[in-house]
Design a protein around this motif. Structure first.
Motif, PDB file in Angstrom:
ATOM      1  N   VAL A 155      39.924  30.688  53.035  1.00  0.00           N
ATOM      2  CA  VAL A 155      40.240  30.116  51.732  1.00  0.00           C
ATOM      3  C   VAL A 155      40.289  31.241  50.706  1.00  0.00           C
ATOM      4  O   VAL A 155      39.766  32.341  50.938  1.00  0.00           O
ATOM      5  N   VAL A 156      40.916  30.971  49.578  1.00  0.00           N
ATOM      6  CA  VAL A 156      41.010  31.996  48.542  1.00  0.00           C
ATOM      7  C   VAL A 156      39.604  32.334  48.046  1.00  0.00           C
ATOM      8  O   VAL A 156      38.811  31.449  47.751  1.00  0.00           O
ATOM      9  N   PRO A 157      39.263  33.629  47.995  1.00  0.00           N
ATOM     10  CA  PRO A 157      37.916  33.993  47.554  1.00  0.00           C
ATOM     11  C   PRO A 157      37.741  33.828  46.048  1.00  0.00           C
ATOM     12  O   PRO A 157      38.682  34.031  45.274  1.00  0.00           O
ATOM     13  N   THR A 158      36.559  33.448  45.643  1.00  0.00           N
ATOM     14  CA  THR A 158      36.228  33.321  44.228  1.00  0.00           C
ATOM     15  C   THR A 158      35.021  34.192  43.888  1.00  0.00           C
ATOM     16  O   THR A 158      34.269  33.896  42.963  1.00  0.00           O
ATOM     17  N   ASP A 159      34.880  35.283  44.647  1.00  0.00           N
ATOM     18  CA  ASP A 159      33.711  36.160  44.474  1.00  0.00           C
ATOM     19  C   ASP A 159      34.060  37.470  43.784  1.00  0.00           C
ATOM     20  O   ASP A 159      33.247  38.394  43.740  1.00  0.00           O
ATOM     21  N   GLY A 160      35.278  37.589  43.241  1.00  0.00           N
ATOM     22  CA  GLY A 160      35.682  38.813  42.566  1.00  0.00           C
ATOM     23  C   GLY A 160      36.375  39.820  43.461  1.00  0.00           C
ATOM     24  O   GLY A 160      36.775  40.892  42.998  1.00  0.00           O
ATOM     25  N   SER A 161      36.566  39.497  44.740  1.00  0.00           N
ATOM     26  CA  SER A 161      37.159  40.457  45.675  1.00  0.00           C
ATOM     27  C   SER A 161      38.683  40.448  45.664  1.00  0.00           C
ATOM     28  O   SER A 161      39.302  41.310  46.276  1.00  0.00           O
ATOM     29  N   LEU A 162      39.272  39.483  44.977  1.00  0.00           N
ATOM     30  CA  LEU A 162      40.731  39.365  44.967  1.00  0.00           C
ATOM     31  C   LEU A 162      41.280  39.798  43.617  1.00  0.00           C
ATOM     32  O   LEU A 162      40.779  39.402  42.560  1.00  0.00           O
ATOM     33  N   ASN A 163      42.319  40.629  43.652  1.00  0.00           N
ATOM     34  CA  ASN A 163      42.961  41.112  42.438  1.00  0.00           C
ATOM     35  C   ASN A 163      43.801  39.976  41.850  1.00  0.00           C
ATOM     36  O   ASN A 163      44.828  39.608  42.419  1.00  0.00           O
ATOM     37  N   ILE A 164      43.369  39.429  40.731  1.00  0.00           N
ATOM     38  CA  ILE A 164      44.020  38.264  40.136  1.00  0.00           C
ATOM     39  C   ILE A 164      44.789  38.659  38.882  1.00  0.00           C
ATOM     40  O   ILE A 164      44.271  39.362  38.005  1.00  0.00           O
ATOM     41  N   VAL A 165      46.035  38.211  38.804  1.00  0.00           N
ATOM     42  CA  VAL A 165      46.828  38.330  37.582  1.00  0.00           C
ATOM     43  C   VAL A 165      46.527  37.087  36.750  1.00  0.00           C
ATOM     44  O   VAL A 165      46.884  35.975  37.147  1.00  0.00           O
ATOM     45  N   PRO A 166      45.860  37.231  35.619  1.00  0.00           N
ATOM     46  CA  PRO A 166      45.509  36.050  34.821  1.00  0.00           C
ATOM     47  C   PRO A 166      46.758  35.300  34.350  1.00  0.00           C
ATOM     48  O   PRO A 166      47.713  35.906  33.878  1.00  0.00           O
ATOM     49  N   LEU A 167      46.738  34.007  34.520  1.00  0.00           N
ATOM     50  CA  LEU A 167      47.856  33.170  34.100  1.00  0.00           C
ATOM     51  C   LEU A 167      47.363  32.273  32.972  1.00  0.00           C
ATOM     52  O   LEU A 167      46.514  31.409  33.174  1.00  0.00           O
ATOM     53  N   ASP A 168      47.891  32.499  31.781  1.00  0.00           N
ATOM     54  CA  ASP A 168      47.500  31.730  30.604  1.00  0.00           C
ATOM     55  C   ASP A 168      48.201  30.381  30.670  1.00  0.00           C
ATOM     56  O   ASP A 168      49.396  30.268  30.396  1.00  0.00           O
ATOM     57  N   LYS A 204      42.038  44.000  48.625  1.00  0.00           N
ATOM     58  CA  LYS A 204      41.068  44.032  47.541  1.00  0.00           C
ATOM     59  C   LYS A 204      41.463  45.138  46.578  1.00  0.00           C
ATOM     60  O   LYS A 204      41.204  46.303  46.808  1.00  0.00           O
ATOM     61  N   GLY A 205      42.113  44.779  45.483  1.00  0.00           N
ATOM     62  CA  GLY A 205      42.592  45.759  44.527  1.00  0.00           C
ATOM     63  C   GLY A 205      41.462  46.495  43.857  1.00  0.00           C
ATOM     64  O   GLY A 205      40.388  45.946  43.630  1.00  0.00           O
ATOM     65  N   LYS A 206      41.694  47.725  43.527  1.00  0.00           N
ATOM     66  CA  LYS A 206      40.656  48.525  42.878  1.00  0.00           C
ATOM     67  C   LYS A 206      40.285  47.953  41.520  1.00  0.00           C
ATOM     68  O   LYS A 206      39.196  48.198  41.012  1.00  0.00           O
TER      69      LYS A 206
END
Length: 362
Positions: free
Chosen positions: A327-340, A6-8
């Motif tokens: 499963v991949v979380p969709t609750d904001g706990s995963l540090n996501i690199v936005p992919l346009d 969980k990235g800061k």
């Protein structure tokens, strides 16, 4: 169990997914209904992924659909990648032989702009109402049907504890023991975006720094086209590190008695999002709409999450705790690199060529 860092600076996953996927794509208002099938009978021609994805989707979704609609015959055309699906659909554009396509959003975006897909008729697909706005296409085309994310695969004997950083791919201790799927695979494209972020670069403006660093990694890569696939390479000991998708990584971890693990390193990861799409001028549009509606049902989404660990895209799917944890979380706990995805659909060929000319040297 999957390890998640969980990235800061973790982003709100739903908002990120909205930026990733749901861009307006233009296109026509859609073709008329009709064709050779009714909503409950006839044929349906589906193009989607091959291998374990096909096996699990058939068992979890297609077979129950056939039980519910026994008069609809499904013809499944399997492809290893979304790029292969797109190529097949482009070849059929003037005389479509496919009704429904399930593929990566970055590729379906290209299909939308090329006029390959129809807009979704909400009246014919009532379960679309259970898809949150951030997972609907702003142009009205195929919505998100499932979510996953790119992960780092690792041999659990070599790494009793999951690696914490993508930097492990550059560690000389593992040179010759790494597999990386090169572009046009989404895995290679994702690694490019992740590396660009690690280098403090905006990949929509330049990937020069990412390319320079990936060139340093390249001599230590055993293969840029894992055979039979990236998961088996690690499980059989050909490599000890690789790129993969969380869902299949979870499945193969179980199948291999935990010989392989999958984790999300601290620098972040990229969503892999699949959409379900009705082909423009589909020969069996009514049956296609019936299938899309079922694919968006809580029943189908829950069943597939249990079978292959893809996160549902609908709000009314309820997962058991042991599945939800993997499963991949969709609750904001995963540090996501936005992919346009709009940018990526235009840059895919250029990035692929850059990999071939500058990164893959053997």
């Amino acid at each position: 169990m999957r390890v998640i860092t969980k990235g800061k600076i973790a982003l709100a996953a739903a908002a990120t997914a909205a930026a990733l996927v749901l861009t307006g794509c233009g296109g026509s208002a859609g073709s008329s209904s009709g064709g050779n099938s009714s909503a409950t009978s006839g044929e349906l021609n589906l193009i989607a992924y091959s291998g374990v994805w096909q096996d699990q989707y058939t068992a979890a979704v297609i077979e129950p659909f056939k039980a519910k609609y026994p008069d609809i015959k499904i013809n499944y055309s399997s492809k290893r990648s979304s790029a292969e699906m797109l190529s097949a659909l482009q070849g059929q554009k003037n005389n479509p032989a496919t009704d429904v396509a399930i593929m990566d959003n970055s590729v379906s975006t290209t299909g939308n702009t090329q006029g390959l897909f129809d807009k979704i008729d909400a009246a014919a697909v009532p379960n679309l109402a259970n898809v949150p706005e951030q997972f609907k296409n702003k142009g009205g085309f195929g919505p998100v049907v499932m979510l996953d994310a790119v992960g780092l695969l690792y041999d659990t004997a070599t790494f009793p504890q999951a690696p914490e950083s993508w930097d492990v791919l550059w560690d000389p201790a593992y040179a010759g023991k790494i597999n990386v799927n090169a572009p046009p695979s989404l895995l290679g494209l994702s690694l490019t975006a992740i590396t660009s972020k690690m280098e403090g670069e905006d990949y929509t403006k330049s990937i020069d720094k990412a390319v320079a660093r990936l060139k340093v990694m390249a001599p230590g890569v055993q293969t840029f086209a894992p055979n039979p696939d990236e998961y088996q390479n690690v499980i059989t000991g050909q490599t000890v590190l690789g790129l993969g998708q969380n869902a299949r990584g979870q499945f193969y971890s179980d199948q291999s008695n935990k010989k392989m693990g999958v984790t999300f390193p601290k620098e972040g990861t990229v969503y892999q999002i699949n959409t379900v799409n009705v082909v423009k001028d589909a020969p069996n549009k009514a049956a296609a709409q019936t299938f899309v509606d079922y694919a968006l049902s809580a029943e189908a989404q829950t069943a597939f999450a249990k079978a292959l660990f893809y996160a549902p895209s609908v709000t009314n799917a309820e997962l058991p705790a042991d599945v939800k944890d993997r499963v991949v979380p969709t609750d904001g706990s995963l540090n996501i690199v936005p992919l346009d995805v709009e940018f990526l659909s235009s840059a895919r060929d250029k990035w692929t060529d850059t990999w071939k000319r500058q990164i893959i040297t053997k």
